[in-house]
Design a protein around this motif. Structure first.
Motif, short mmCIF file in Angstrom:
data_model
loop_
_atom_site.label_atom_id
_atom_site.label_comp_id
_atom_site.label_asym_id
_atom_site.label_seq_id
_atom_site.Cartn_x
_atom_site.Cartn_y
_atom_site.Cartn_z
N ALA A 73 23.27 -17.69 50.16
CA ALA A 73 24.66 -18.15 50.09
C ALA A 73 24.72 -19.62 49.70
CB ALA A 73 25.35 -17.92 51.43
N ALA A 74 23.83 -20.42 50.27
CA ALA A 74 23.79 -21.84 49.93
C ALA A 74 23.41 -22.04 48.47
CB ALA A 74 22.81 -22.57 50.84
N GLN A 75 22.54 -21.19 47.95
CA GLN A 75 22.11 -21.29 46.56
C GLN A 75 23.30 -21.11 45.61
OE1 GLN A 75 19.19 -21.97 45.11
NE2 GLN A 75 19.64 -21.37 43.00
N ILE A 76 24.16 -20.17 45.91
CA ILE A 76 25.32 -19.95 45.04
C ILE A 76 26.22 -21.17 45.04
CG2 ILE A 76 27.41 -18.58 44.72
CD1 ILE A 76 25.87 -16.19 45.92
N ILE A 77 26.51 -21.69 46.22
CA ILE A 77 27.46 -22.81 46.34
C ILE A 77 26.87 -24.12 45.84
CG2 ILE A 77 28.67 -24.25 48.04
CD1 ILE A 77 29.15 -21.66 49.65
N ASN A 78 25.59 -24.35 46.13
CA ASN A 78 24.97 -25.63 45.80
C ASN A 78 24.30 -25.67 44.43
OD1 ASN A 78 25.75 -26.73 48.21
ND2 ASN A 78 23.76 -26.51 49.21
N ALA A 79 24.04 -24.52 43.85
CA ALA A 79 23.32 -24.50 42.57
C ALA A 79 24.03 -23.70 41.49
CB ALA A 79 21.91 -23.96 42.78
N ASP A 80 24.33 -22.43 41.79
CA ASP A 80 24.90 -21.58 40.75
C ASP A 80 26.29 -22.06 40.31
OD1 ASP A 80 22.60 -20.14 41.18
OD2 ASP A 80 23.58 -18.46 42.19
N SER A 81 27.13 -22.40 41.28
CA SER A 81 28.48 -22.85 40.93
C SER A 81 28.49 -24.20 40.23
CB SER A 81 29.38 -22.84 42.16
OG SER A 81 29.73 -21.51 42.50
N PRO A 82 27.73 -25.20 40.72
CA PRO A 82 27.68 -26.46 39.96
C PRO A 82 27.15 -26.26 38.54
CG PRO A 82 26.90 -26.83 42.19
CD PRO A 82 27.08 -25.34 42.03
N GLY A 83 26.18 -25.36 38.38
CA GLY A 83 25.69 -25.08 37.04
C GLY A 83 26.78 -24.51 36.15
N VAL A 97 30.80 -35.29 37.13
CA VAL A 97 30.08 -36.03 38.16
C VAL A 97 29.81 -35.08 39.31
CG1 VAL A 97 30.05 -38.02 39.72
CG2 VAL A 97 31.24 -38.17 37.50
N HIS A 98 28.53 -34.94 39.68
CA HIS A 98 28.11 -34.01 40.71
C HIS A 98 27.39 -34.77 41.81
CE1 HIS A 98 26.44 -30.45 42.63
NE2 HIS A 98 25.21 -30.91 42.45
N ILE A 99 27.82 -34.58 43.06
CA ILE A 99 27.23 -35.30 44.19
C ILE A 99 26.05 -34.52 44.75
CG2 ILE A 99 27.65 -36.23 46.49
CD1 ILE A 99 30.59 -36.57 45.67
N SER A 100 24.92 -35.20 44.90
CA SER A 100 23.74 -34.57 45.47
C SER A 100 23.25 -35.39 46.67
CB SER A 100 22.65 -34.40 44.41
OG SER A 100 21.62 -33.53 44.89
N LEU A 130 18.59 -29.34 44.92
CA LEU A 130 17.74 -29.68 43.78
C LEU A 130 17.96 -28.69 42.64
CD1 LEU A 130 15.52 -31.41 42.52
CD2 LEU A 130 13.83 -29.95 43.66
N ALA A 131 18.09 -27.42 42.98
CA ALA A 131 18.38 -26.42 41.94
C ALA A 131 19.71 -26.71 41.27
CB ALA A 131 18.39 -25.03 42.56
N GLY A 132 20.68 -27.20 42.06
CA GLY A 132 21.97 -27.56 41.49
C GLY A 132 21.86 -28.73 40.53
N GLU A 133 21.07 -29.73 40.89
CA GLU A 133 20.87 -30.86 39.98
C GLU A 133 20.32 -30.39 38.64
OE1 GLU A 133 19.60 -34.24 43.32
OE2 GLU A 133 18.25 -33.74 41.70
N ALA A 135 20.46 -27.43 37.29
CA ALA A 135 21.42 -26.62 36.56
C ALA A 135 22.46 -27.50 35.86
CB ALA A 135 22.11 -25.64 37.50
N VAL A 136 22.89 -28.55 36.54
CA VAL A 136 23.88 -29.46 35.96
C VAL A 136 23.30 -30.17 34.74
CG1 VAL A 136 25.11 -31.64 36.36
CG2 VAL A 136 25.20 -29.82 38.08
N LEU A 137 22.10 -30.69 34.86
CA LEU A 137 21.51 -31.42 33.75
C LEU A 137 21.11 -30.51 32.60
CD1 LEU A 137 19.36 -34.00 35.77
CD2 LEU A 137 21.63 -34.30 34.78
N ASP A 138 20.71 -29.28 32.94
CA ASP A 138 20.32 -28.33 31.89
C ASP A 138 21.51 -27.86 31.06
OD1 ASP A 138 17.68 -28.48 32.63
OD2 ASP A 138 17.64 -26.58 33.73
N ALA A 139 22.73 -28.05 31.57
CA ALA A 139 23.92 -27.59 30.84
C ALA A 139 24.13 -28.37 29.56
CB ALA A 139 25.15 -27.69 31.74
N GLY A 140 23.58 -29.58 29.50
CA GLY A 140 23.60 -30.33 28.26
C GLY A 140 24.83 -31.15 27.97
N GLY A 141 25.77 -31.23 28.91
CA GLY A 141 26.97 -32.03 28.69
C GLY A 141 26.79 -33.47 29.14
N THR A 142 27.89 -34.19 29.19
CA THR A 142 27.90 -35.56 29.69
C THR A 142 28.06 -35.50 31.20
OG1 THR A 142 28.92 -36.39 27.65
CG2 THR A 142 29.08 -37.79 29.60
N ALA A 143 26.99 -35.76 31.91
CA ALA A 143 27.02 -35.56 33.37
C ALA A 143 26.20 -36.60 34.09
CB ALA A 143 26.50 -34.16 33.71
#
Length: 286
Positions: A73-83, A97-100, A130-133, A135-143
């Protein structure tokens, strides 16, 4: 400028709603009903439908111990959704901007952690963040991924409010003294996030991972002493070790963050937590 914020009741989300007007920014916060973080597709849809100029994710699974038994459940909220948020922002060309957290590190004693330091989370919460970080950076946008630590305000469930509550009925407390970090005011994080979003929109500053925490670095025990002294509470604090206060999830011993890249890239300095504590005590104490 208008910013869409995921989160409404958390410490930073509340601070963002307050700080927005001071920055000349309209802040629209999303609660769980409006956008469920356990549904990545819904999070992405909210961004695809928004007329905001930038997006800040101030929501997360923050129950560190509970994550040990509910990691999926934490994986979805902290990683999948931010991605999913980051991918939608990349598609729309919106700064994100994503807070870690400092929990992405293993807490080995030594120097403050730099953004490029090797990660090694000790538990499920850190792993999902960390998985969320990534995923955010792998998306390739301005983040920007903004790692922070030891967040506090005068309202939410945090170390400051807990110490003040305990001091109402206790005159002595045992507090962990072998964990160190920089207590960080929630309103300072909000100001930093808004500044980053504005500068990214203007094409200023370097994306990627940056650190932001209060100064000076202290132990939990010394932070507790400062809280009681500021509030005028007579409470004796006895130093104990992490081993003396076992928890389900391991906590990093060294949560000190090197924040120099944020200052160099965005001109944002570390906040003085004592000044923030003085203000909070003044505002909340009768």
């Amino acid at each position: 400028m208008k910013i869409l914020v995921f989160g409404e009741t958390g410490q930073v989300a509340r601070a963002l709603a307050v700080a927005g007007p001071a920055h000349g920014i309209t802040v629209h916060t999303l609660n769980r009903t409006q956008s469920d973080l356990s549904d990545p597709a819904a999070c992405a849809a909210a961004i695809m439908a928004t007329d905001a100029d930038a997006v800040i994710n101030a929501a997360a699974w923050t129950a560190v111990d509970a994550a040990e038994v509910q990691e999926d459940a934490a994986q979805i909220i902290n990683a999948d959704s931010p991605g999913a948020m980051a991918q939608a922002c990349a598609t729309r060309g919106l700064p994100f901007v994503h807070i870690s957290t400092d929990y992405v590190f293993d807490g080995t004693p030594g120097a403050p952690w730099t953004p490029a330091a090797p990660t090694g989370p000790l538990g499920a919460y850190g792993r999902t963040k960390l998985a969320g970080e990534r995923a955010v950076l792998d998306a390739g946008g301005t983040a920007v991924v903004l790692r922070t630590a030891w967040v506090f305000d005068g309202q939410g469930k945090n170390f400051v409010t807990t110490m003040l509550r305990l001091s109402e009925t206790r005159d002595a407390l045992n507090v962990v003294a072998d964990q160190t970090g920089g207590p960080t005011p929630a309103d300072a994080i909000a100001d930093a996030c808004l500044t980053i979003a504005q500068k990214l929109l203007d094409g200023i500053g370097q994306g990627g991972i940056h650190h932001f925490s209060g100064t000076p670095d202290v132990s939990w025990a010394d932070f507790a002493r400062a809280i009681f002294a500021t509030a005028g509470r007579v409470v004796t604090v006895t130093d104990i070790t992490t081993a003396d206060y076992p928890t389900t999830a391991a906590r990093p011993a060294n949560s000190r963050l090197d924040c120099s890249s944020l200052t160099a890239s965005f001109g944002i300095a570390r906040p003085d937590w004592q000044a923030a504590l003085d203000r909070i005590i003044t505002e909340t104490q009768p």
